[in-house]
Enzyme design. Structure first.
Site, PDB file in Angstrom:
ATOM      1  N   ASP A  89       0.622  -1.173  -0.077  1.00 42.23           N
ATOM      2  CA  ASP A  89      -0.169   0.012   0.148  1.00 42.23           C
ATOM      3  C   ASP A  89       0.923   1.300   0.006  1.00 42.23           C
ATOM      4  OD1 ASP A  89      -2.375   1.290  -0.152  1.00 42.23           O
ATOM      5  OD2 ASP A  89      -2.647   1.177   2.051  1.00 42.23           O
ATOM      6  N   ASN A 146     -10.992  -2.716  -5.161  1.00 39.24           N
ATOM      7  CA  ASN A 146     -10.292  -1.748  -5.900  1.00 39.24           C
ATOM      8  C   ASN A 146     -10.826  -1.382  -7.262  1.00 39.24           C
ATOM      9  OD1 ASN A 146      -6.982  -2.680  -4.773  1.00 39.24           O
ATOM     10  ND2 ASN A 146      -8.180  -1.163  -3.962  1.00 39.24           N
TER      11      ASN A 146
HETATM   12  C1  IPE Z   1      -5.712  -2.730  -0.018  1.00 40.63           C
HETATM   13  O1  IPE Z   1      -5.052  -1.258   0.037  1.00 40.63           O
HETATM   14  C2  IPE Z   1      -5.457  -3.505  -1.011  1.00 40.63           C
HETATM   15  C3  IPE Z   1      -4.319  -3.553  -1.924  1.00 40.63           C
HETATM   16  C4  IPE Z   1      -2.986  -3.184  -1.184  1.00 40.63           C
HETATM   17  C5  IPE Z   1      -4.216  -4.224  -3.043  1.00 40.63           C
HETATM   18  P1  IPE Z   1      -6.360  -0.254  -0.245  1.00 40.63           P
HETATM   19  O2  IPE Z   1      -5.630   1.087  -0.454  1.00 40.63           O
HETATM   20  O3  IPE Z   1      -7.068  -0.571  -1.280  1.00 40.63           O
HETATM   21  O4  IPE Z   1      -6.891  -0.196   1.073  1.00 40.63           O
HETATM   22  P2  IPE Z   1      -7.957   0.920   1.890  1.00 40.63           P
HETATM   23  O5  IPE Z   1      -8.755   1.636   0.944  1.00 40.63           O
HETATM   24  O6  IPE Z   1      -6.768   1.951   2.487  1.00 40.63           O
HETATM   25  O7  IPE Z   1      -8.609  -0.062   2.935  1.00 40.63           O
HETATM   26  C1  IPE Z   2      -1.698   0.183  -3.345  1.00 42.19           C
HETATM   27  O1  IPE Z   2      -1.422   1.391  -3.136  1.00 42.19           O
HETATM   28  C2  IPE Z   2      -1.934  -0.240  -4.709  1.00 42.19           C
HETATM   29  C3  IPE Z   2      -3.206  -0.820  -4.573  1.00 42.19           C
HETATM   30  C4  IPE Z   2      -4.260  -0.873  -3.931  1.00 42.19           C
HETATM   31  C5  IPE Z   2      -3.713  -1.319  -6.024  1.00 42.19           C
HETATM   32  P1  IPE Z   2      -2.769   2.529  -3.255  1.00 42.19           P
HETATM   33  O2  IPE Z   2      -2.883   2.865  -4.698  1.00 42.19           O
HETATM   34  O3  IPE Z   2      -3.560   2.197  -2.504  1.00 42.19           O
HETATM   35  O4  IPE Z   2      -2.059   3.922  -2.730  1.00 42.19           O
HETATM   36  P2  IPE Z   2      -2.665   4.902  -1.804  1.00 42.19           P
HETATM   37  O5  IPE Z   2      -3.092   4.089  -0.450  1.00 42.19           O
HETATM   38  O6  IPE Z   2      -3.513   5.589  -2.538  1.00 42.19           O
HETATM   39  O7  IPE Z   2      -1.371   5.770  -1.268  1.00 42.19           O
HETATM   40 MG    MG Z   3      -4.086   2.356  -0.378  1.00 43.74          MG
END
Ligand code: IPE
Ligand code: IPE
Ligand code: MG
Length: 244
Positions: A22, A70
Site C-alpha cells: 500500500d 479496488n
Molecule cells: C489494500 O489497499 C489493497 C491493496 C494493497 C491491493 P487499499 O488502499 O485498497 O485499502 P484501503 O482503501 O486503504 O483500506
Molecule cells: C496500493 O497502493 C496499490 C493498490 C491498492 C492497487 P494505493 O493505490 O492504495 O496507494 P494509496 O493508498 O492511495 O497511497
Molecule cells: Mg491504499
C-alpha cells in the site's frame, strides 16, 4: 547482504511473509506524478522484495496487489494496474524456469481478462515443475469473498451427497480457500501508515504477527524487510497458551 543470511536461528525465520503493498498513490502524489507512476514503481519494489525473500530463505511470499474493492477506482487506474500484472506475468514466465520459482494467483479470476488468465494458467503449469520458493499474488482478492466461496463450494458438495456438514473442520474448510496448500503467514506487513487489514487473509491471519510501518510501498526495501523480520523474531507467540 542480509543480517539474516547466516541462517542463524532459522526456527524464528518466518516461512511465509505476506505484504499489503500500500501507498503507491500517495508516493506518486507527493511527487506530482499520476497514481499509475506509483504503481509502476511499486511493482519494481515487489520484484526486488520477492528476490530478497527467496535469497534469505523465506518459503512463501504473498502480496496483496488488487482487492475486490479496488474496482471502485478510475478506469484509467484499473487498466494501468492490469497492464502491470500483464508485464509481470510475462516476465515471470521467462524467469520462473531459470530461478525455479512457483507462482500462484489468489482471487476471483472471473473478472480478469482472458489474456491475463491465460498467462496465469501458463505460470501454474510451470510451477508444477518446482517445489521451492513460492510467490502468491492476490488479484481481485477479498477475504470475505474467499470465505463465502469456500462455504458455497462445501454446501454444494453436501447437496451432491459428497460431504456431510458435521464432517467440516477448520482443517478441511481451509482446503476450499484460494490458499489451499499454503501455510498461514506468520508475518503480515502493511506499509503506508494505515492500521487496518482491508479484507486481506482474514481466515489465514488468525495468528499472524502484524508489522506496520509508515514507509510507502515504493520506498520499501530490503532494510525495511529486515526490520520487520527482526520485530517478528522478538515477538512472543503464545497461540493462546502460557509462556514457559
Ligand atoms: C489494500 O489497499 C489493497 C491493496 C494493497 C491491493 P487499499 O488502499 O485498497 O485499502 P484501503 O482503501 O486503504 O483500506
Ligand atoms: C496500493 O497502493 C496499490 C493498490 C491498492 C492497487 P494505493 O493505490 O492504495 O496507494 P494509496 O493508498 O492511495 O497511497
Ligand atoms: Mg491504499
Amino acid at each position: 547482504m542480509s543480517i539474516f543470511s547466516a541462517n542463524t536461528d532459522s526456527a524464528r525465520m518466518p516461512q511465509h511473509i505476506a505484504i499489503i503493498m500500500d501507498g503507491n498513490g500517495r508516493w506518486a502524489k507527493k511527487r506530482g506524478l499520476p497514481r499509475n507512476a506509483g504503481h509502476a514503481v511499486g511493482s519494481e519494489t515487489f520484484r526486488k522484495i520477492a528476490t530478497y525473500c527467496k535469497n534469505i530463505g523465506v518459503q512463501y511470499l504473498t502480496v496483496y496487489a488488487f482487492s475486490t474493492e479496488n474496482w471502485k477506482r478510475s478506469k484509467e487506474e484499473v487498466e494501468g494496474i492490469m497492464k502491470l500484472f500483464d508485464q509481470y506475468l510475462r516476465e515471470a514466465i521467462e524467469e520462473m524456469e531459470a530461478d525455479h520459482i512457483r507462482l500462484k494467483v489468489l482471487g476471483d479470476l472471473s473478472r480478469i481478462s482472458p489474456e491475463l488468465r491465460q498467462l496465469i494458467e501458463k505460470t501454474y503449469e510451470i510451477s508444477t515443475h518446482y517445489d521451492g520458493f513460492q510467490v502468491n499474488v492476490c488479484i481481485n482478492y477479498g477475504g470475505r469473498d474467499e470465505i463465502v466461496r469456500a462455504a458455497r463450494a462445501f454446501a454444494e458438495k453436501c447437496l451432491a451427497g459428497e460431504a456431510k456438514p458435521e464432517e467440516l473442520t477448520e482443517e478441511s474448510f481451509s482446503h476450499y480457500l484460494y490458499s489451499d496448500g499454503i501455510p498461514d503467514p506468520e508475518l503480515i506487513i502493511r506499509p503506508s501508515g494505515e492500521l487496518r487489514t482491508s479484507n486481506f487473509l482474514p481466515w489465514q491471519s488468525a495468528y499472524s504477527e502484524y508489522y506496520f510501518t509508515d514507509v510507502l510501498w515504493p520506498d520499501f526495501d530490503e532494510a525495511e524487510l529486515d526490520k520487520a523480520i527482526a520485530a517478528f523474531r522478538a515477538r512472543d507467540r503464545r497461540f493462546g497458551g502460557v509462556k514457559k
